[in-house]
Write an enzyme that holds these catalytic residues in place. Structure first.
Site, PDB file in Angstrom:
ATOM      1  N   SER A 152       0.895  -1.184   0.096  1.00 39.90           N
ATOM      2  CA  SER A 152      -0.167  -0.009  -0.118  1.00 39.90           C
ATOM      3  C   SER A 152       0.971   1.290  -0.040  1.00 39.90           C
ATOM      4  O   SER A 152       1.630   1.406  -0.786  1.00 39.90           O
ATOM      5  CB  SER A 152      -0.907   0.019   1.030  1.00 39.90           C
ATOM      6  OG  SER A 152      -1.997   0.727   1.101  1.00 39.90           O
ATOM      7  N   ASP A 237      -8.895  -6.256  -4.552  1.00 43.74           N
ATOM      8  CA  ASP A 237      -8.361  -4.866  -4.389  1.00 43.74           C
ATOM      9  C   ASP A 237      -9.369  -3.786  -4.816  1.00 43.74           C
ATOM     10  O   ASP A 237     -10.299  -4.293  -5.639  1.00 43.74           O
ATOM     11  CB  ASP A 237      -7.138  -4.427  -4.868  1.00 43.74           C
ATOM     12  CG  ASP A 237      -5.984  -4.444  -3.617  1.00 43.74           C
ATOM     13  OD1 ASP A 237      -6.112  -3.630  -2.743  1.00 43.74           O
ATOM     14  OD2 ASP A 237      -4.826  -5.062  -3.990  1.00 43.74           O
ATOM     15  N   HIS A 269      -7.365  -6.145  -0.226  1.00 46.96           N
ATOM     16  CA  HIS A 269      -5.984  -5.302   0.115  1.00 46.96           C
ATOM     17  C   HIS A 269      -5.315  -5.737   1.520  1.00 46.96           C
ATOM     18  O   HIS A 269      -4.125  -5.464   1.296  1.00 46.96           O
ATOM     19  CB  HIS A 269      -6.682  -4.022   0.205  1.00 46.96           C
ATOM     20  CG  HIS A 269      -5.720  -2.929   0.395  1.00 46.96           C
ATOM     21  ND1 HIS A 269      -4.838  -2.439  -0.848  1.00 46.96           N
ATOM     22  CD2 HIS A 269      -4.936  -2.259   1.380  1.00 46.96           C
ATOM     23  CE1 HIS A 269      -4.124  -1.605  -0.527  1.00 46.96           C
ATOM     24  NE2 HIS A 269      -4.103  -1.478   0.908  1.00 46.96           N
TER      25      HIS A 269
END
Length: 295
Positions: A152, A237, A269
């Site tokens: 991320s 995601d 995610h």
């Protein structure tokens, strides 16, 4: 940020930006994954030889943890991890979840702390990550390769190292690979969203620290054509993570980088990264095959 509200008090671009932000929202099993990460980190600290809170700079938050394989060697490959959390949450102290599967195969693992917002700015975070790599190279000059892994916001910080200027640090890190997991590479959509509150990021900040824009403008070719960059995203995601990952991969390929793209089946995610606790997880195996140059 110098933007003039339109009639009715609306800032131009905010509606569009907020829609993008909704697309960047973190979907998935967040709380469950954080508990699993914390548990795995505690297990790693209890069962693996390690050096904790090693300073790589003078700042209070500038430290890292090093976990060693059973056969300790300065010539080990090193996997360096940068945690996510939108540059404003997360900690190295709950991010050592991949340690046991990697150290079991002879890979040393480094978990890096950096000053998250509001204490740290993006410029400071990028500088800290750069200096953490410099420290590892200088401390372990005989390493068999440094491999950067970020998730991320951490993938953004790792990606910034693709075009880092190492000359001012008088060292050339032995970078052999990048694992960029569910990353953000174009920061401009975030500037006009509520998520930017702690960051106080301007458009200039976003462009100066945007790997997508920097790579598009770069005139130089990769220093090491053999350095492999894996851009990875989860099937579940959010749409903006998927879009940015695909576009970043395409930009890498156009720039001559040895890059590949992987969409991992049936993970969101959070699952995409915490499953690195598992020896047989597809991403664990990708990392090991890349490090040991196996087909």
């Amino acid at each position: 940020m110098g933007t003039t509200p339109a009639a009715g008090g609306q800032v131009p671009g905010v509606v569009t930006a907020e829609k993008v932000w909704q697309s960047l929202s973190l979907r998935g099993h967040g709380p469950d994954c954080r508990r699993a990460q914390s548990k795995a980190t505690k297990r790693a600290r209890a069962t693996r030889r390690n050096l904790l809170h090693v300073p790589y700079g003078d700042g209070e938050g500038e430290n890292l943890d090093i976990y060693f394989p059973e056969q300790v060697s300065e010539a080990s490959p090193f996997c360096v991890f940068f945690h996510g959390g939108y540059w404003q949450s997360g900690s190295k102290d709950t991010s050592a979840f991949m340690v046991n599967p990697l150290t079991a195969q002879g890979v040393a693992v480094v978990i890096v702390a950096y000053d998250i917002a509001p204490k740290g700015t993006l410029d400071q975070m990028v500088d800290q990550v750069t200096r953490s790599i410099v420290y590892i190279q200088k401390q372990y000059p005989r390493n068999e390769g440094i491999y950067l892994c970020g998730h991320s916001a951490g993938a953004h910080l790792a990606a910034m190292m693709l075009l880092a200027d190492w000359t001012k640090h008088a060292v050339a890190p032995n970078l052999r690979g990048f694992f960029l997991v569910s990353g953000i590479y174009d920061l401009e959509p975030i500037v006009f969203t509520s998520q930017n509150g702690p960051l106080l990021m301007t458009l200039e900040d976003a462009r100066r620290n945007g790997p997508q824009q920097l790579l598009e403008a770069a005139l130089t070719q990769p220093v090491d054509p053999a350095c492999h960059v894996l851009v990875i995203v989860g099937q579940h995601d959010s749409p903006e993570f998927s879009r940015q990952s695909r576009e970043f991969y395409q930009t890498l390929r156009r720039g001559g980088w040895n890059a590949s793209f992987e969409e991992l089946h049936d993970v969101d995610h959070f699952e995409i990264i915490w499953k690195l606790t598992q020896d047989d997880y597809v991403l664990t195996q990708m990392i090991l095959r890349t490090i040991f140059q196996e087909p």
